[in-house]
Design an enzyme around this catalytic site. Structure first.
Site, mmCIF file in Angstrom:
data_model
loop_
_atom_site.group_PDB
_atom_site.id
_atom_site.type_symbol
_atom_site.label_atom_id
_atom_site.label_comp_id
_atom_site.label_asym_id
_atom_site.label_seq_id
_atom_site.Cartn_x
_atom_site.Cartn_y
_atom_site.Cartn_z
ATOM 1 C CG ASP A 100 63.418 36.032 37.455
ATOM 2 O OD1 ASP A 100 62.366 35.908 36.789
ATOM 3 O OD2 ASP A 100 64.280 36.894 37.213
ATOM 4 C CD GLU B 69 73.855 13.133 45.931
ATOM 5 O OE1 GLU B 69 74.930 12.565 46.194
ATOM 6 O OE2 GLU B 69 73.270 13.023 44.842
ATOM 7 C CG ASN C 213 76.100 24.269 35.214
ATOM 8 O OD1 ASN C 213 76.362 23.888 34.080
ATOM 9 N ND2 ASN C 213 76.619 25.368 35.730
ATOM 10 C CD GLU D 65 76.375 32.011 12.550
ATOM 11 O OE1 GLU D 65 76.703 30.815 12.447
ATOM 12 O OE2 GLU D 65 75.856 32.637 11.602
ATOM 13 C CB VAL E 74 66.740 41.531 33.792
ATOM 14 C CG1 VAL E 74 65.353 41.896 33.284
ATOM 15 C CG2 VAL E 74 67.780 42.455 33.189
ATOM 16 C CB CYS F 192 78.739 22.471 29.577
ATOM 17 S SG CYS F 192 78.194 23.136 27.976
ATOM 18 C CG ASP G 287 75.761 9.540 41.537
ATOM 19 O OD1 ASP G 287 75.972 10.249 42.539
ATOM 20 O OD2 ASP G 287 74.933 9.830 40.650
#
Length: 571
Positions: free
Chosen positions: A378, A432, A353, A296, A365, A350, A429
């Site tokens: 990791d 950076e 990030n 789903e 884990v 969304c 913008d």
């Protein structure tokens, strides 16, 4: 709830191995802790008998959920809970086996058995309720139209889905109100779902769990259309206001109509209402339910059901329209293409990030490629790790390494001060640059909202310079421009498409001075077209095609909540 002073939480090792026999032959099971399972600010919500909402933030630094493999079998996989003995499944020589402790006093004996030997309550085929002619939230292009450039392949990072699970009261009743048992099962399911999506270069991190222990918050019905829409509306108006997340699923004990056991919107990931699915908890076998949950969620990522031309080797595929008698955890070639086509064409922001380790509620884990509490890095399993800075077995940096992760980490050292780490996306913008003291790129900073941009055609808003011409181009393509002012008068009608905003579900017509802050109208001069007042409207997403917030609506004025207001007071 706090732990008594002096109480010590059990310590689960980052890596373990077990030896046992399968069909009389010795096997060695290697396990690594799934350190990306829970976010650092993972929260759990349940309800007291008098209806009070109780939110807890359980400690997640240590947990007992693992991914793994069988030694000397390159195609083997395992998803195991080691909380009280070993419980879970593993694949060995293309066969699925389950392992669980025998309930014998003072015994550490375990049972190992094939999936085909599991008693099945109902042999009737179970299926997803999404049909092939079910309308997509967004159109999916043919596979032949998708092509990755070298730059896209190089810079497209893993995607991260912050996942929230809601458990209905029927499931609570089915488990005799044992909330600890329910939580443990949800962790096991999330562990498997996360493992499944790693094949699509995605991580699924559990950021929240809500258990409707004192009554359902919506009416849960066997009608999947009704229940999905109700859950989606509740998620948008209630849950999202309390807990940030990307995608939510309702796990229910109700028996959906017909053979349906799951249902979801297609191509809706990140949508405030439609980034949801509903799943019937119809099997006691975690792998089976986790495959439905992954299926789903796959729909939310723009993936349709597989057809005869789709393949995932010799295994049944996740997105088959019916649940296989022996479910596997592999997506097909078609699923991979459709998923990444959706991501590249519709940019569901969304999932870009990486969740904070503090956001993941399931226990950490090592080896799941999510940076969680207690980890310095990791990079996956020792077999798959390609990060020369990271010790995959411990999730610690190797000696001499300053970093192993981040946009300001080069060859295990912090990038030089001044190195660009995030490019400018617009004149609102600025880029950076690395500080030389950290592996992370500094926070994204924008010019002040309301600052003029694009030669005074617009004003800065959250790092962009929204103007109507660009919005027309995004909706309809080249040779399309902002329409004449007369077209925008339709927004005074307050009908299904012409309005300025919605209040309590009602569409509010625009005041004459606000008409350029409602539906967007464009002039189409493309070949074969002559439409002076072209607009976009869809029942699936009524908001799409509206003038974006912050857009210039008059000299010195911008759109804010359906009003054309003075830029000096808008922000």
């Amino acid at each position: 709830a706090t732990r008594p002073k002096g109480a010590v939480q059990p310590k689960y090792e980052d890596a373990m191995q077990y030896e046992f026999k399968v069909n009389g032959e010795p096997v060695v099971l290697h396990l690594e802790k799934n350190k990306g399972l829970f976010s650092k600010d993972y929260s759990e919500i349940h309800y007291s008998p008098d209806g009070r909402e109780i939110t807890t933030y359980p400690p997640v630094e240590d947990h007992c959920y693992y991914h793994g493999r069988i030694e000397n079998d390159a195609d083997s996989t395992a998803s195991i809970s080691a909380c009280n003995g070993l419980k879970g499944y593993f694949k060995l020589q293309r066969e699925t086996y389950f392992i669980e402790p025998l309930k014998l006093p003072d015994s550490e004996a375990h049972a190992v058995f094939k999936y085909e030997n599991v008693e099945k309550e109902d042999e009737a085929p179970k299926m997803c309720g999404v049909t092939q002619n079910w309308k997509s939230y967004e159109p999916i292009k043919k596979a032949s139209q998708l092509a990755f450039t070298a730059e896209q392949q190089r810079y497209d990072p893993y995607k991260y889905i912050e996942f929230f699970v809601v458990v209905d009261q029927g499931t609570v009743t089915k488990n005799n109100g044992d909330l600890d048992k329910i939580k443990a099962r949800m962790y096991e399911l999330a562990n498997i779902v996360n493992e499944i999506f790693r094949y699509l270069y995605m991580h699924v991190a559990l950021v929240g769990l809500e258990i409707w222990s004192n009554g359902d918050k919506i009416t849960v019905k066997p009608d999947v259309d009704y229940t999905l829409n109700s859950f989606a509306e509740w998620r948008k108006t209630d849950l999202l206001t309390r807990k940030k997340h990307d995608n939510a699923q309702l796990l229910t004990a109700i028996d959906f109509n017909g053979p349906t056991i799951g249902y979801a919107y297609i191509g809706s990931m990140c949508h405030p209402k439609r980034s949801v699915g509903i799943v019937q908890d119809y099997s006691p076998i975690n792998l089976v339910v986790a495959v439905i949950m992954a299926h789903e969620m796959g729909h939310n990522l723009g993936i349709h059901h597989d057809t005869g031309s789709c393949s995932c080797g010799d295994y049944p595929c996740i997105m088959g329209p019916t649940i296989s008698n022996e479910p596997s955890k592999f997506f097909s070639n078609c699923s991979y293409i459709q998923c990444w086509d959706f991501i590249m064409n519709h940019n569901p922001e969304c999932i870009i990030n990486e969740p904070l380790g503090t956001d993941i509620i399931s226990p950490p884990v090592c080896g799941n490629e999510l940076l969680e509490v207690g980890e310095e890095c990791d990079c996956g399993t020792p077999e798959n790790c390609q990060n020369e800075c990271c010790d995959a077995a411990t999730c610690k940096l190797k000696s001499g390494s300053q970093c192993g992760h981040g946009d300001c980490c080069e060859q295990c050292k912090f990038s030089k001060s001044g190195t660009e780490c995030r490019a400018s996306m617009s004149e609102c913008d600025p880029a950076e640059h690395c500080t030389g003291q950290s592996s992370e790129c500094p926070a994204d900073v924008f010019h002040k909202n309301g600052q003029p941009c694009l030669d005074n055609y617009g004003y800065c808003y959250n790092g962009n310079c929204p103007i109507m011409y660009h919005q027309c181009y995004a909706l309809f393509g080249a040779d399309v421009y902002e329409a004449e002012d007369s077209c925008f008068k339709d927004n005074q009608k307050g009908n299904y498409y012409g309005y300025c905003r919605k209040e309590n579900g009602k569409k509010i017509p625009c005041a004459p001075e606000d008409v350029k802050c409602g539906r967007l109208y464009c002039k189409d001069n493309s070949p074969g077209q002559n439409n002076p007042c072209k607009m976009f409207y869809s029942n699936d997403d009524e908001h799409k095609g509206m003038v974006l917030p912050g857009t210039k609506c008059a000299d010195g004025k911008v759109c804010s909540n359906g009003h054309c207001v003075d830029v000096a007071t808008a922000y």
